[in-house]
Design a protein around this motif. Structure first.
Motif, PDB file in Angstrom:
ATOM      1  N   ARG A  58     141.833 -91.620  -7.510  1.00 55.98           N
ATOM      2  CA  ARG A  58     141.217 -90.330  -7.773  1.00 55.98           C
ATOM      3  C   ARG A  58     142.292 -89.342  -8.201  1.00 55.98           C
ATOM      4  N   TYR A 116     138.613 -92.953 -13.264  1.00 55.80           N
ATOM      5  CA  TYR A 116     137.454 -93.014 -12.394  1.00 55.80           C
ATOM      6  C   TYR A 116     136.601 -91.766 -12.521  1.00 55.80           C
ATOM      7  N   LYS A 117     135.292 -91.919 -12.319  1.00 57.50           N
ATOM      8  CA  LYS A 117     134.345 -90.838 -12.563  1.00 57.50           C
ATOM      9  C   LYS A 117     134.485 -89.671 -11.589  1.00 57.50           C
ATOM     10  N   ASN A 118     135.018 -89.916 -10.407  1.00 61.64           N
ATOM     11  CA  ASN A 118     135.083 -88.828  -9.443  1.00 61.64           C
ATOM     12  C   ASN A 118     136.381 -88.029  -9.514  1.00 61.64           C
ATOM     13  N   LYS A 126     130.982 -80.321 -10.897  1.00 61.03           N
ATOM     14  CA  LYS A 126     130.143 -81.516 -11.023  1.00 61.03           C
ATOM     15  C   LYS A 126     128.673 -81.246 -10.718  1.00 61.03           C
ATOM     16  N   ASN A 163     134.018 -81.204 -16.182  1.00 62.70           N
ATOM     17  CA  ASN A 163     133.266 -81.330 -14.922  1.00 62.70           C
ATOM     18  C   ASN A 163     133.608 -80.266 -13.883  1.00 62.70           C
ATOM     19  N   GLU A 191     135.083 -83.986  -2.478  1.00 64.24           N
ATOM     20  CA  GLU A 191     134.889 -84.709  -3.746  1.00 64.24           C
ATOM     21  C   GLU A 191     136.030 -85.701  -3.969  1.00 64.24           C
ATOM     22  N   LYS A 234     135.895 -88.950  -1.871  1.00 62.62           N
ATOM     23  CA  LYS A 234     134.881 -89.979  -2.172  1.00 62.62           C
ATOM     24  C   LYS A 234     135.553 -91.235  -2.652  1.00 62.62           C
ATOM     25  N   LYS A 290     136.285 -94.414  -4.959  1.00 62.62           N
ATOM     26  CA  LYS A 290     136.245 -94.569  -6.417  1.00 62.62           C
ATOM     27  C   LYS A 290     134.960 -95.251  -6.835  1.00 62.62           C
ATOM     28  N   THR A 291     134.488 -94.851  -8.035  1.00 60.18           N
ATOM     29  CA  THR A 291     133.221 -95.410  -8.554  1.00 60.18           C
ATOM     30  C   THR A 291     133.465 -96.068  -9.895  1.00 60.18           C
TER      31      THR A 291
END
Length: 333
Positions: free
Chosen positions: A67, A117-119, A230, A284, A327, A330, A332-333
């Motif tokens: 992240r 990563y998206k987050n 976000k 974001n 955030e 979180k 990783k996604t």
């Protein structure tokens, strides 16, 4: 691991680090400050990209980073690396310029690919967001914007002032810049200023110069600063019209008599339009400036990817620092 890029003196980064450690003392964190330059770097590209690098204080490896929060600063090379026995005078200006472009290309590659990563929150490229493009996109999403003119034509400016009795001017890109004077560096600020219409009565008084930014002045009931993270909104109303110093722009701060600020609830329709705007410009997180007019209309001005949010968080009890920390914690996604 959470990788954070920031400025050494950014206190909001310190607050978020405190929250991360409070929420999960075992979380591994690495902070890269803007004053540190890269000493070593390796980029391996096959099916994936693997980046390793080091500064005087830190070592980073993209395989370990899950992240990232980009706050401020960037990777940099301190100077053009040359052999110790090589005289700099042998390097011509075009060659030095070419080497800088090569290094800049590498640095942008690192910034873009160090984590995917998206987050992750923000990227270095968000700094290059185009305020004029953002106005266009905002208008396309259905948000009202002030009528805007960029010109160095006296005739065009005069026509614009005839249509709008009040106009303002401000910087096209950044309001802050650094000026070198001998051995000193001076930080300059180009704020928002009202144009005096009396100076524009005669065309001969206007010289054609570099294209400048002019905008219809919108009367305000109050101003809005909205922190966006976000899809979540943290709005604050700024009652700037009660103070002559801050009427044109609340950033003309009056430390002796500061503006009253209060939590605010945006209409759902405005939230949806702002969310579409942020998605369209691929950002974001950011600080959005808007106006609420006496006619009860919302007017979009601009979005800053690295704007200050500490004062908003504290005035409105939003705990934005905690929200950013959560955030980043979180998986990783």
């Amino acid at each position: 691991m959470i990788f954070i890029q920031s400025a050494q003196n950014d206190s909001s980064t310190n607050d978020i680090l405190d929250w991360i450690l409070y929420l999960d003392i075992h979380e591994k964190i690495q902070r890269q400050n803007d004053i540190a330059s890269l000493e070593k770097v390796s980029i391996h590209i096959n099916k994936d990209i693997h980046i390793k690098g080091s500064t005087i204080n830190t070592i980073f490896d993209s395989d370990e980073i899950s992240r990232r929060w980009y706050r401020r600063g960037t990777f940099s090379f301190n100077e053009i690396p040359l052999p110790k026995d090589y005289k700099a005078s042998k390097i011509s200006y075009p060659t030095q310029n070419y080497l800088r472009k090569e290094m800049d290309y590498i640095l942008k590659l690192i910034d873009k690919n160090i984590v995917q990563y998206k987050n992750s929150i923000n990227t270095f490229s968000d700094n290059n967001t185009n305020k004029i493009d953002n106005l266009i996109v905002a208008s396309q999403t259905g948000l009202r914007i002030p009528e805007t003119l960029i010109t160095n034509e006296a005739e065009e400016l005069l026509l614009f002032t005839q249509k709008h009795t009040k106009i303002i001017t401000k910087a096209i890109s950044s309001s802050n810049y650094e000026l070198s004077l001998d051995d000193y560096k001076v930080n300059m600020y180009c704020g928002t200023e009202m144009i005096n219409i009396k100076h524009l009565n005669h065309k001969q008084n206007i010289k054609t110069l570099f294209p400048s930014f002019y905008q219809q002045y919108i009367e305000k009931k109050y101003e809005l600063r909205i922190f966006y993270l976000k899809g979540k909104f943290y709005p604050m109303a700024i009652f700037s019209q009660a103070n002559e110093k801050t009427k044109i722009d609340f950033r003309n701060y009056d430390t002796e008599r500061p503006n009253r600020c209060a939590p605010y609830q945006l209409p759902k329709e405005i939230e949806e339009k702002l969310h579409r705007l942020m998605q369209s410009i691929d950002m974001n997180c950011g600080s959005i400036d808007m106006i609420y007019t006496p006619e009860r209309e919302y007017v979009f001005l601009e979005v800053n990817p690295v704007g200050q949010f500490q004062w908003l968080s504290r005035n409105c009890n939003y705990d934005i620092e905690r929200e950013i920390a959560l955030e980043l914690l979180k998986e990783k996604t």
